[in-house]
Design a protein around this motif. Structure first.
Motif, PDB file in Angstrom:
ATOM      1  N   ARG A   1      44.389  26.075  38.157  1.00  0.00           N
ATOM      2  CA  ARG A   1      45.816  25.939  37.900  1.00  0.00           C
ATOM      3  C   ARG A   1      46.428  24.922  38.844  1.00  0.00           C
ATOM      4  N   ALA A   2      47.614  24.488  38.484  1.00  0.00           N
ATOM      5  CA  ALA A   2      48.387  23.574  39.324  1.00  0.00           C
ATOM      6  C   ALA A   2      49.637  24.326  39.766  1.00  0.00           C
ATOM      7  N   LEU A   3      49.910  24.295  41.059  1.00  0.00           N
ATOM      8  CA  LEU A   3      51.063  24.998  41.626  1.00  0.00           C
ATOM      9  C   LEU A   3      52.060  23.982  42.158  1.00  0.00           C
ATOM     10  N   VAL A   4      53.300  24.097  41.738  1.00  0.00           N
ATOM     11  CA  VAL A   4      54.370  23.223  42.206  1.00  0.00           C
ATOM     12  C   VAL A   4      55.244  24.028  43.158  1.00  0.00           C
ATOM     13  N   HIS A   5      55.433  23.502  44.385  1.00  0.00           N
ATOM     14  CA  HIS A   5      56.204  24.199  45.420  1.00  0.00           C
ATOM     15  C   HIS A   5      57.292  23.294  45.993  1.00  0.00           C
ATOM     16  N   SER A   6      58.348  23.904  46.457  1.00  0.00           N
ATOM     17  CA  SER A   6      59.443  23.199  47.122  1.00  0.00           C
ATOM     18  C   SER A   6      59.027  22.820  48.536  1.00  0.00           C
ATOM     19  N   LEU A   7      59.351  21.593  48.947  1.00  0.00           N
ATOM     20  CA  LEU A   7      59.112  21.199  50.336  1.00  0.00           C
ATOM     21  C   LEU A   7      60.196  21.768  51.262  1.00  0.00           C
ATOM     22  N   ALA A   8      61.327  22.138  50.707  1.00  0.00           N
ATOM     23  CA  ALA A   8      62.423  22.665  51.524  1.00  0.00           C
ATOM     24  C   ALA A   8      62.095  24.056  52.064  1.00  0.00           C
ATOM     25  N   ASP A   9      61.616  24.945  51.184  1.00  0.00           N
ATOM     26  CA  ASP A   9      61.401  26.325  51.635  1.00  0.00           C
ATOM     27  C   ASP A   9      60.048  26.909  51.214  1.00  0.00           C
ATOM     28  N   GLY A  10      59.227  26.120  50.525  1.00  0.00           N
ATOM     29  CA  GLY A  10      57.896  26.588  50.120  1.00  0.00           C
ATOM     30  C   GLY A  10      57.873  27.449  48.889  1.00  0.00           C
ATOM     31  N   SER A  11      59.016  27.712  48.269  1.00  0.00           N
ATOM     32  CA  SER A  11      59.032  28.573  47.097  1.00  0.00           C
ATOM     33  C   SER A  11      58.271  27.921  45.943  1.00  0.00           C
ATOM     34  N   ARG A  12      57.626  28.784  45.144  1.00  0.00           N
ATOM     35  CA  ARG A  12      56.871  28.292  43.991  1.00  0.00           C
ATOM     36  C   ARG A  12      57.848  27.965  42.875  1.00  0.00           C
ATOM     37  N   LEU A  13      57.777  26.730  42.387  1.00  0.00           N
ATOM     38  CA  LEU A  13      58.659  26.271  41.328  1.00  0.00           C
ATOM     39  C   LEU A  13      58.012  26.404  39.951  1.00  0.00           C
ATOM     40  N   ALA A  14      56.678  26.295  39.919  1.00  0.00           N
ATOM     41  CA  ALA A  14      55.958  26.404  38.642  1.00  0.00           C
ATOM     42  C   ALA A  14      54.487  26.662  38.904  1.00  0.00           C
ATOM     43  N   SER A  15      53.841  27.295  37.936  1.00  0.00           N
ATOM     44  CA  SER A  15      52.398  27.482  37.937  1.00  0.00           C
ATOM     45  C   SER A  15      51.901  27.085  36.557  1.00  0.00           C
ATOM     46  N   LEU A  16      51.063  26.067  36.518  1.00  0.00           N
ATOM     47  CA  LEU A  16      50.595  25.524  35.237  1.00  0.00           C
ATOM     48  C   LEU A  16      49.103  25.746  35.080  1.00  0.00           C
TER      49      LEU A  16
ATOM     50  N   TRP B   1      59.302  18.180  46.535  1.00  0.00           N
ATOM     51  CA  TRP B   1      58.324  19.143  46.053  1.00  0.00           C
ATOM     52  C   TRP B   1      56.914  18.559  46.193  1.00  0.00           C
ATOM     53  N   PHE B   2      55.905  19.422  46.029  1.00  0.00           N
ATOM     54  CA  PHE B   2      54.517  18.970  46.001  1.00  0.00           C
ATOM     55  C   PHE B   2      53.786  19.761  44.927  1.00  0.00           C
ATOM     56  N   ILE B   3      52.661  19.214  44.490  1.00  0.00           N
ATOM     57  CA  ILE B   3      51.814  19.902  43.525  1.00  0.00           C
ATOM     58  C   ILE B   3      50.424  20.046  44.137  1.00  0.00           C
ATOM     59  N   ALA B   4      49.869  21.248  44.039  1.00  0.00           N
ATOM     60  CA  ALA B   4      48.525  21.522  44.550  1.00  0.00           C
ATOM     61  C   ALA B   4      47.662  21.996  43.384  1.00  0.00           C
TER      62      ALA B   4
END
Length: 124
Positions: free
Chosen positions: A109-124, A94-97
């Protein structure tokens, strides 16, 4: 690929010798506005921000002399938002932007996304 590019440099030193910065490669990037890079040493991957397009580009650095673009993730930012940084964890898929708000004085905000498929895992 776009005409934008990134110069890849390496900091190297022999034992006891002073470190020196060496040119390794020039990487063609998918979009302009390439700014912030984060490297995951364990997997030899790097994430690069494209702030003008709201995208994160993932590179394979297995062969540093021939880096390869693997994927481009569109973060689907709201109007006026801008990516200010990206980070890859030491391990994990995953990565956080971090994203600056498009409205004055509004929180980002901080967005956490999967490196496998780009899906958003969290928005903080």
């Amino acid at each position: 690929m776009n005409s934008a590019s990134l110069i890849l440099l390496s900091l190297a030193s022999a034992q006891g010798a002073p470190a020196k910065l060496e040119h390794v490669a020039v990487i063609a990037t998918a979009a302009p506005g390439s700014e912030i890079i984060s490297v995951q040493a364990a997997t030899k991957r790097a994430a690069l921000t494209h702030s003008q397009t709201g995208q994160i580009e993932l590179f394979d650095l297995t062969d540093p002399a021939k880096p390869r673009s693997m994927k481009v993730f569109d973060l689907l930012l709201e109007k006026g938002e801008e990516i200010t940084s990206v980070a890859l964890p030491p391990s994990g898929d995953w990565f956080i932007a971090v994203v600056k708000s498009g409205r004055k004085l509004a929180p980002g905000r901080a967005l956490v996304h999967s490196l496998a498929d780009g899906s958003r895992l969290a928005s903080l």
